[in-house]
Design an enzyme around this catalytic site. Structure first.
Site, PDB file in Angstrom:
ATOM      1  N   SER A 246       0.800  -1.227   0.000  1.00 19.31           N
ATOM      2  CA  SER A 246       0.000   0.000   0.000  1.00 19.31           C
ATOM      3  C   SER A 246       0.829   1.272   0.000  1.00 19.31           C
ATOM      4  O   SER A 246       0.284   2.375  -0.047  1.00 19.31           O
ATOM      5  CB  SER A 246      -0.917   0.012   1.228  1.00 19.31           C
ATOM      6  OG  SER A 246      -0.142  -0.034   2.418  1.00 19.31           O
ATOM      7  N   HIS A 283       8.751  25.469  14.330  1.00 16.56           N
ATOM      8  CA  HIS A 283       7.880  24.438  14.891  1.00 16.56           C
ATOM      9  C   HIS A 283       8.083  23.151  14.110  1.00 16.56           C
ATOM     10  O   HIS A 283       8.305  23.189  12.898  1.00 16.56           O
ATOM     11  CB  HIS A 283       6.410  24.867  14.800  1.00 16.56           C
ATOM     12  CG  HIS A 283       5.442  23.763  15.126  1.00 16.56           C
ATOM     13  ND1 HIS A 283       5.189  23.358  16.410  1.00 16.56           N
ATOM     14  CD2 HIS A 283       4.678  22.977  14.304  1.00 16.56           C
ATOM     15  CE1 HIS A 283       4.308  22.368  16.394  1.00 16.56           C
ATOM     16  NE2 HIS A 283       3.977  22.110  15.130  1.00 16.56           N
ATOM     17  N   SER A 285       6.329  19.112  13.876  1.00 14.12           N
ATOM     18  CA  SER A 285       5.387  18.092  14.327  1.00 14.12           C
ATOM     19  C   SER A 285       5.185  17.081  13.219  1.00 14.12           C
ATOM     20  O   SER A 285       5.495  17.346  12.048  1.00 14.12           O
ATOM     21  CB  SER A 285       4.057  18.720  14.740  1.00 14.12           C
ATOM     22  OG  SER A 285       3.437  19.349  13.621  1.00 14.12           O
ATOM     23  N   SER A 293       1.535  10.979  18.240  1.00  7.05           N
ATOM     24  CA  SER A 293       1.761  12.421  18.098  1.00  7.05           C
ATOM     25  C   SER A 293       3.125  12.810  18.637  1.00  7.05           C
ATOM     26  O   SER A 293       3.546  12.371  19.714  1.00  7.05           O
ATOM     27  CB  SER A 293       0.671  13.201  18.839  1.00  7.05           C
ATOM     28  OG  SER A 293       0.946  14.586  18.828  1.00  7.05           O
TER      29      SER A 293
END
EC number: 3.1.1.32
Length: 419
Positions: A246, A283, A285, A293
């Site tokens: 996938s 920043h 993330s 997270s």
């Protein structure tokens, strides 16, 4: 999350030593050829050709430089990427920045031995400059030239002028709606790399750009030039498992940034080509939720120095120091133990040749190193392919946020658009 032992062995597997050896052998071969086609840009003669038509105050204005090379070796230089020019009428003078319009992506210009290069530059003529305007180069030796400048065309007259021009080339009309596009440029390297060892599951790509928030008509010698250093930037690094059916993305890092750049601090040292300082807030993330997270923030400072080695070879030294701000304490409280607070970037090579770029980080868990070796493919395709062959080696921690505490050793091969 289990931490590794603090006392980390400096032993590297035989496989790692062989990969590192490949990097430095290839780089050494490129360094041997540094003298074959190189010369200093200061041996050239420069002639200015002023705008051939009336320039319009407050609008982009183009002029041409002919750079003559009377020597017996090619001149390959990054001095012509942009130039500072003084434009003036009587006692009224302004210093503005002119951008090269057809310069190579890495900013290099080649002037063949016994020949010349034709370079076109564009700058924004100040709104109040009309009449006979003088143009002089700030940092390059040449004779001043004069050209005529007229007031801006009224909107109604401009529409009639465009109507008389007939059909335009695709892109020209669209660019009229993109006046700030010239402020957008590459930032971190842009590449697509296939995982080789351990395999395709470690493939990776990165896109990155920066945007200059303020530009002309600020006088580079006035107080308004303080705004000239503010930039926005965005970098996205994605880790792609091309081995699975996938083709999932294992992790991504999204890094918006605001930084300030002081591009030139004169150290008055003959061996220092450039020196400046960059500092800002970033920043980072991975865009996931729940236990996957990861996020943090950095405030950093990064002095950047480029040193001339032998004629057309350069060494860039850029140590980066940072502190963590509002780090996510729930899912990555000990990120600093694996990523550290310091990165040393060393980049050595030729503008149109081999370039080795290394980043080394030190943390409590141990050192991490990333080495990128690139070479332009232009010469192999009759100047028709603008890509770099790119090899990357990583050994250490925290390349990815999701599994920042796991040590990895990865070798990748692919292509890059910028380095």
């Amino acid at each position: 999350m289990k931490k590794p032992l603090r006392s980390v062995s400096m032993y590297y597997p035989l496989k790692s030593i062989r990969l590192i050896a490949v990097f430095f052998v290839i780089f050494a071969l490129g360094a041997i050829s540094l003298h074959l086609t190189s010369a200093r840009a200061d041996t050239s003669n420069i002639f200015i050709v002023p705008p051939q038509e009336n320039a319009v105050a407050g609008q982009p204005t183009r002029f041409t430089l002919f750079v003559q090379n009377p020597g017996t070796t090619d001149i390959i230089s990054k001095d012509y990427d942009s130039v500072m020019v003084t434009v003036g009428i009587d006692d009224q003078k302004r210093v503005v920045k002119a951008i090269g319009m057809e310069i190579a992506p890495d900013g290099t210009v080649t002037v063949p031995a016994g020949g010349f290069a034709k370079l076109t530059y564009e700058f924004e003529l100040p709104q109040d400059m009309t009449g006979t305007v003088s143009l002089t180069l700030e940092d390059l030796k040449s004779s001043p030239v004069l050209f005529a400048a007229v007031p801006p065309v009224e909107p109604q007259d401009r529409e009639e002028e465009h109507a008389s021009q007939g059909q335009l080339v695709i892109g020209e009309k669209q660019n009229e709606f993109q006046p700030f596009l010239k402020n957008l440029s590459a930032y971190e390297p842009v590449y697509f790399l296939f995982g080789v060892d351990p395999g395709l599951e470690k493939s990776k790509f990165q896109v990155s750009f920066k945007y200059k928030l303020f530009n002309a008509p600020f006088d580079s010698r006035g107080l308004n030039s303080l705004l000239d250093g503010f930039h926005l930037a965005y970098t996205q690094t994605s880790y792609w498992d091309l081995e699975s059916t996938s083709k999932p993305f294992n992790d991504s890092s999204y890094k918006p940034e605001l930084f300030y750049l002081v591009p030139k601090i004169d150290l008055d040292l003959p061996w220092v080509k450039t020196f400046g300082v960059q500092g800002g807030f970033q920043h980072e993330s991975n865009g996931k939720s729940g236990e996957d997270s990861r996020s943090t923030n950095y405030i950093y400072i990064k002095p950047i120095m480029q040193i001339s080695l032998f004629e057309n070879a350069y060494l860039t030294v850029a140590p980066k120091l940072w502190v963590y701000v509002m780090n996510e304490d729930e899912n990555n409280p000990d990120l600093a133990d694996f990523r550290g607070y310091f990165d040393l970037q060393l980049q050595a090579g030729r503008p149109m040749g081999l370039c080795l770029d290394t980043h080394t980080r030190w943390a409590d868990a141990g050192p991490s190193i990333q080495a990128d070796l690139s070479y332009p493919l232009t010469s192999f395709f009759n100047n028709g392919l603008n890509l770099y062959l790119h090899l990357q080696y990583f050994n250490g921690y925290a390349e990815r946020l999701k599994e920042y505490s796991s040590k990895e050793e990865i070798f990748r091969v692919g292509f890059s658009l910028s380095r």
